[in-house]
Design a protein around this motif. Sequence first.
Motif, PDB file in Angstrom:
ATOM      1  N   HIS A 190       0.836  -1.209   0.000  1.00  0.00           N
ATOM      2  CA  HIS A 190       0.000   0.000   0.000  1.00  0.00           C
ATOM      3  C   HIS A 190       0.869   1.257   0.000  1.00  0.00           C
ATOM      4  CE1 HIS A 190       0.955   1.081   4.172  1.00  0.00           C
ATOM      5  NE2 HIS A 190       0.985  -0.232   4.396  1.00  0.00           N
ATOM      6  N   GLY A 191       0.219   2.422   0.062  1.00  0.00           N
ATOM      7  CA  GLY A 191       0.935   3.689   0.087  1.00  0.00           C
ATOM      8  C   GLY A 191       0.613   4.524   1.310  1.00  0.00           C
ATOM      9  N   ALA A 206       6.067  -0.489   7.752  1.00  0.00           N
ATOM     10  CA  ALA A 206       6.552  -0.016   9.044  1.00  0.00           C
ATOM     11  C   ALA A 206       6.068   1.409   9.288  1.00  0.00           C
ATOM     12  CB  ALA A 206       8.081  -0.059   9.071  1.00  0.00           C
ATOM     13  N   GLY A 207       5.362   1.598  10.428  1.00  0.00           N
ATOM     14  CA  GLY A 207       4.815   2.908  10.750  1.00  0.00           C
ATOM     15  C   GLY A 207       3.402   3.126  10.275  1.00  0.00           C
ATOM     16  N   TYR A 208       2.763   2.079   9.732  1.00  0.00           N
ATOM     17  CA  TYR A 208       1.427   2.198   9.142  1.00  0.00           C
ATOM     18  C   TYR A 208       0.490   1.133   9.711  1.00  0.00           C
ATOM     19  CZ  TYR A 208       3.454   5.126   5.421  1.00  0.00           C
ATOM     20  OH  TYR A 208       4.088   6.126   4.714  1.00  0.00           O
ATOM     21  N   GLY A 209      -0.806   1.426   9.674  1.00  0.00           N
ATOM     22  CA  GLY A 209      -1.823   0.436   9.986  1.00  0.00           C
ATOM     23  C   GLY A 209      -1.649  -0.160  11.365  1.00  0.00           C
ATOM     24  N   ILE A 252       3.288   4.967  -2.605  1.00  0.00           N
ATOM     25  CA  ILE A 252       4.691   4.775  -2.229  1.00  0.00           C
ATOM     26  C   ILE A 252       5.055   3.306  -2.085  1.00  0.00           C
ATOM     27  CG2 ILE A 252       4.864   7.044  -1.140  1.00  0.00           C
ATOM     28  CD1 ILE A 252       4.985   5.506   1.569  1.00  0.00           C
ATOM     29  N   GLY A 253       4.058   2.434  -1.958  1.00  0.00           N
ATOM     30  CA  GLY A 253       4.352   1.011  -2.040  1.00  0.00           C
ATOM     31  C   GLY A 253       4.979   0.685  -3.379  1.00  0.00           C
ATOM     32  N   ASN A 284      -0.849   3.663  -9.984  1.00  0.00           N
ATOM     33  CA  ASN A 284      -0.745   5.059  -9.560  1.00  0.00           C
ATOM     34  C   ASN A 284       0.384   5.198  -8.539  1.00  0.00           C
ATOM     35  OD1 ASN A 284      -3.580   4.336 -10.452  1.00  0.00           O
ATOM     36  ND2 ASN A 284      -3.596   6.564 -10.628  1.00  0.00           N
ATOM     37  N   ALA A 285       1.524   4.648  -8.937  1.00  0.00           N
ATOM     38  CA  ALA A 285       2.676   4.498  -8.053  1.00  0.00           C
ATOM     39  C   ALA A 285       3.617   5.688  -8.170  1.00  0.00           C
ATOM     40  CB  ALA A 285       3.424   3.217  -8.399  1.00  0.00           C
ATOM     41  N   VAL A 286       4.304   6.003  -7.061  1.00  0.00           N
ATOM     42  CA  VAL A 286       5.347   7.016  -7.125  1.00  0.00           C
ATOM     43  C   VAL A 286       6.528   6.446  -7.904  1.00  0.00           C
ATOM     44  CG1 VAL A 286       4.608   7.978  -4.919  1.00  0.00           C
ATOM     45  CG2 VAL A 286       6.514   6.379  -4.956  1.00  0.00           C
ATOM     46  N   CYS A 287       7.165   7.316  -8.687  1.00  0.00           N
ATOM     47  CA  CYS A 287       8.309   6.923  -9.495  1.00  0.00           C
ATOM     48  C   CYS A 287       8.979   8.196 -10.002  1.00  0.00           C
ATOM     49  CB  CYS A 287       7.889   6.037 -10.668  1.00  0.00           C
ATOM     50  SG  CYS A 287       6.551   6.720 -11.676  1.00  0.00           S
TER      51      CYS A 287
END
Length: 283
Positions: free
Chosen positions: A42-43, A70-73, A112-113, A135-138
């Motif tokens: 996920h992002g 890490a840091g999520y959910g 960001i995933g 719809n990914a960061v790149c």
Amino acid sequence: MTTHEEWTAKQDSTTVGLDDHEVEVAYYEGGDPADHTVVFLHGIPTWSFLWRDVVGVLEDDYHVLAPDMAGYGNSDMRDGFDRSVRAQEDMLGNLLDDLGVDRPVSLVAHDIGGGAALRMAAHEPEAVENLVLSNAVCYDSWPVEFVSNLGLPDTTEMDFEELEGQLDFAFGDGLYGDAEDHKDFVEGMKVPWLTEEGRRSLSRDAVATNTNHTTELDYAAITADVTCLWGVDDVMQPLAYGERLAEDVAGDGEVVRLEGAFHWVVEDRTEGYREGLADAFGV
């Protein structure tokens, strides 16, 4: 539709090394561990709940993992470790090692995933067989203003009503069509952040977004077959970036356009996304 409580109840957790820290990571697991593994990433500011209604498409034929980064959910949110895309790449590799998952694996990633997935595919080409990016960061496509603002120090003490309003805007107004139709999605996505620990962690996650972690990559080193399963109306991660990715990777690259979808494409076009996944994995 799976609720966030139901999804949480299905998760397991383990402790993995991240730099010099031990970090608890929550994850969903389905299918037969003897089968080829597909990992869903996920992002920001989401968690593995994003994938609740699509992982089932692959579970009869594949081993499926969907971690909270890490840091999520439901993963560790305490201070004291890096949450950047670089760190999430390391978390992913260490999680696979901890669970005894053989390489190569396949990765399905959003936002960001996608950055973490691209890093693994570029740095360990032999470890990634198929890559589905949504719809990914790149490149230099990120961060976006909303996320950058969440990384400001004021977020850690923001009134919860104000924070919830910002999240309502990010999720509700960022969906295609009537937000009321996505009420469970919006409520589930907000839950991890509406505690003191969650609010602080969200700020730490946001400030860790680092464009250098995708601009430094050699995309031509990626030998995995790449499917850009992309919501075409997204203004945060425009389709042009998916088209560029499909051209630049060394493996086969394809763009599958999902009309009627903004950034939260998995939620906007759940059935279309399920069909796209099934096609990408031949099921």
